[in-house]
Design a protein around this motif. Structure first.
Motif, PDB file in Angstrom:
ATOM      1  N   ARG A 274      -0.717   6.104  -4.101  1.00 44.80           N
ATOM      2  CA  ARG A 274      -1.444   4.822  -4.114  1.00 44.80           C
ATOM      3  C   ARG A 274      -0.448   3.653  -4.146  1.00 44.80           C
ATOM      4  NH1 ARG A 274      -5.456   2.950  -1.818  1.00 44.80           N
ATOM      5  NH2 ARG A 274      -3.636   1.863  -1.090  1.00 44.80           N
ATOM      6  N   PRO A 279      -2.376  -1.865   0.187  1.00 44.37           N
ATOM      7  CA  PRO A 279      -3.706  -1.916  -0.446  1.00 44.37           C
ATOM      8  C   PRO A 279      -4.856  -1.873   0.561  1.00 44.37           C
ATOM      9  CG  PRO A 279      -2.316  -3.788  -1.137  1.00 44.37           C
ATOM     10  CD  PRO A 279      -1.544  -3.040  -0.103  1.00 44.37           C
ATOM     11  N   LYS A 295     -10.775   9.464 -14.601  1.00 47.45           N
ATOM     12  CA  LYS A 295     -10.708   8.120 -14.003  1.00 47.45           C
ATOM     13  C   LYS A 295      -9.560   8.117 -12.994  1.00 47.45           C
ATOM     14  CE  LYS A 295     -10.116   3.233 -15.088  1.00 47.45           C
ATOM     15  NZ  LYS A 295     -10.017   3.015 -13.672  1.00 47.45           N
ATOM     16  N   PRO A 297      -7.068   6.183  -9.979  1.00 48.70           N
ATOM     17  CA  PRO A 297      -6.507   4.845  -9.777  1.00 48.70           C
ATOM     18  C   PRO A 297      -7.403   3.999  -8.863  1.00 48.70           C
ATOM     19  CG  PRO A 297      -4.890   6.576  -9.249  1.00 48.70           C
ATOM     20  CD  PRO A 297      -6.176   7.263  -9.537  1.00 48.70           C
ATOM     21  N   ASP A 298      -7.340   2.662  -9.026  1.00 48.37           N
ATOM     22  CA  ASP A 298      -8.093   1.784  -8.127  1.00 48.37           C
ATOM     23  C   ASP A 298      -7.673   2.078  -6.695  1.00 48.37           C
ATOM     24  OD1 ASP A 298      -9.395   0.620 -10.170  1.00 48.37           O
ATOM     25  OD2 ASP A 298      -8.062  -1.129 -10.309  1.00 48.37           O
ATOM     26  N   GLY A 299      -8.616   2.027  -5.779  1.00 43.51           N
ATOM     27  CA  GLY A 299      -8.277   2.283  -4.374  1.00 43.51           C
ATOM     28  C   GLY A 299      -8.288   3.763  -4.033  1.00 43.51           C
ATOM     29  N   LEU A 301     -11.071   6.862  -3.902  1.00 41.05           N
ATOM     30  CA  LEU A 301     -12.502   7.163  -4.011  1.00 41.05           C
ATOM     31  C   LEU A 301     -12.729   8.665  -3.979  1.00 41.05           C
ATOM     32  CD1 LEU A 301     -15.521   6.181  -3.861  1.00 41.05           C
ATOM     33  CD2 LEU A 301     -15.281   6.410  -1.374  1.00 41.05           C
TER      34      LEU A 301
END
Ligand code: B12
Length: 322
Positions: A274, A279, A295, A297-299, A301
């Motif tokens: 990531r 981004p 959970k 990481p952001d980005g 799915l």
């Protein structure tokens, strides 16, 4: 089962394989086979009194077969959401009961899938390949992926865990399944190439994840949703993924994680990748690794299965137009 190292001499415990034929399997080999870290095995030993490995003359841990069998069962129960403190102290018989009660490793009744597994087991590979191709041609790509390839993979895995199939059967199964899926997908992939459709999806697995059927099935479903796919095979180093993303103007990196890769390695791998990607590039992950329930990481799915792929692609297209 993973072969053990027949040379018992001078293998440091942290080495890749330390084992003695007939006595037990070394910690590195067993951790790899079961999909746990060596640290986890040592912590369980200290905290719960299981496993209780024997020691080689050099002091290295050696796990006898019945402990390996129990560890395999323990791992599958943990993957299904049971807690170490609840399962580790139980007997194998009790764990088998627990697995049965919670449906772990149980196949839904399906005589046609049972027949395919039986053809594999008795070594009728030509018949096995022919039956696969026949069902694929009759049912079409989407149904074949969802109703045959996916449940048959789980069945073959369960048969391996129950020792009714061996690792070489799994190899033969994977080879036949790959050939069948690829031959069905080829005309579609060729027709999609160069049409300029988006998203453009790069598919692979991270180093340490050698299972390639999940990502191949995802590729089939993505192609059916008009995505242009670039498949790199399995175990692609992070930098190569980053380079391929730039070279092929990729929108989405799709990765597959089976239950065999240690959870921490999955999370670390995802965080590193990531951080290395722009981004604008989204990471989609799938597969039965319990790490994907954490959970992420952001980005990143988690696409929960093959069925939702069409909807997730539609959402991506919708947000790309905004
Ligand atoms: C074939 C097979 C092999 C072949 C793989 C060959 C190949 N080229 O792929 C070989 C023989 C090499 C092999 C080796 C091993 N295997 Co293996 N293998 C399998 C089997 C039967 C299918 C593999 C597979 O590709 N599964 C992945 C897909 C099909 O399943 P899935 O993760 O549930 O994902 C589903 C969806 O989530 C979705 N999906 C998957 N990825 C993605 C990605 C995206 C983006 C999306 C949207 C969806 C999606 O598709 C799937 C469809 O249902 C499975 C059984 C099983 N249940 O999967 C065992 C299995 C994964 N293997 C297992 C093990 C233990 C191993 C080994 C460690 C030991 C061994 N058997 O020799 C090694 C490790 C190899 C490694 N370094 O990674 C265990 C893992 C259990 C655990 N908890 O750790 C399993 C589950 C068997 C079992 N029941 O115990 N294996």
């Amino acid at each position: 089962m993973t072969p053990v190292n027949p040379d018992p001499t001078g293998t440091a415990e942290d080495g890749a394989v330390a084992g003695i034929v007939g006595i037990g399997i070394g910690i590195g080999a067993i951790a790899h086979e079961i999909g746990l870290t060596k640290d986890t095995l040592r912590v369980w030993e200290r905290r719960y009194g299981f496993p209780q490995p024997l020691r080689s003359s050099g002091g290295e841990r050696l796990y006898p077969q019945e402990q390996v069998t129990k560890l395999r069962l323990v791992k599958r129960l943990l993957d299904a959401g049971h807690r170490p403190s609840k399962v580790l102290p139980q007997s194998i018989a009790r764990l088998q009961q627990l697995a049965e009660d919670s449906g772990v490793g149980q196949d839904a009744p399906d005589a046609q899938l049972d027949r395919l597994v039986e053809l594999l087991r008795v070594g009728r590979y030509d018949d096995f390949r022919f039956e696969l191709l026949k069902r694929a041609t009759r049912e079409g790509l989407a149904h074949f992926v969802l109703d045959v390839a996916a449940p048959l993979s789980a069945r073959v895995g369960n048969a391996w865990a129950a020792a009714t199939l061996q690792v070489y059967h799994e190899h033969l199964f994977s080879e036949a399944m790959q050939v069948t899926l690829r031959s069905l997908m080829r005309p579609l992939s060729e027709a999609l190439r160069g049409r300029g459709t988006h998203p453009r999806v790069l598919l692979t697995t991270l180093p340490g994840e050698g299972h390639g059927l999940g990502i191949l099935m995802a590729e089939a479903m993505l192609a059916l949703a008009d995505c242009e796919c670039v498949a790199l095979g399995t175990q692609t180093p992070h930098q190569d993924i980053v380079d391929a993303v730039t070279a092929h103007e990729i929108d989405i990196v799709a990765l597959s994680f089976s239950a065999s890769m240690p959870a921490q390695a999955v999370v670390n791998g995802l965080m590193e990748l990531r951080a290395a990607l722009s981004p604008n590039v989204v990471i989609w992950v799938g597969g039965s690794s319990p790490a994907l329930r954490r959970k992420l990481p952001d980005g990143v799915l988690n696409v929960a299965g093959l069925g939702p792929i069409e909807d997730v692609v539609a959402e991506w297209r919708h947000s790309a137009m905004l």
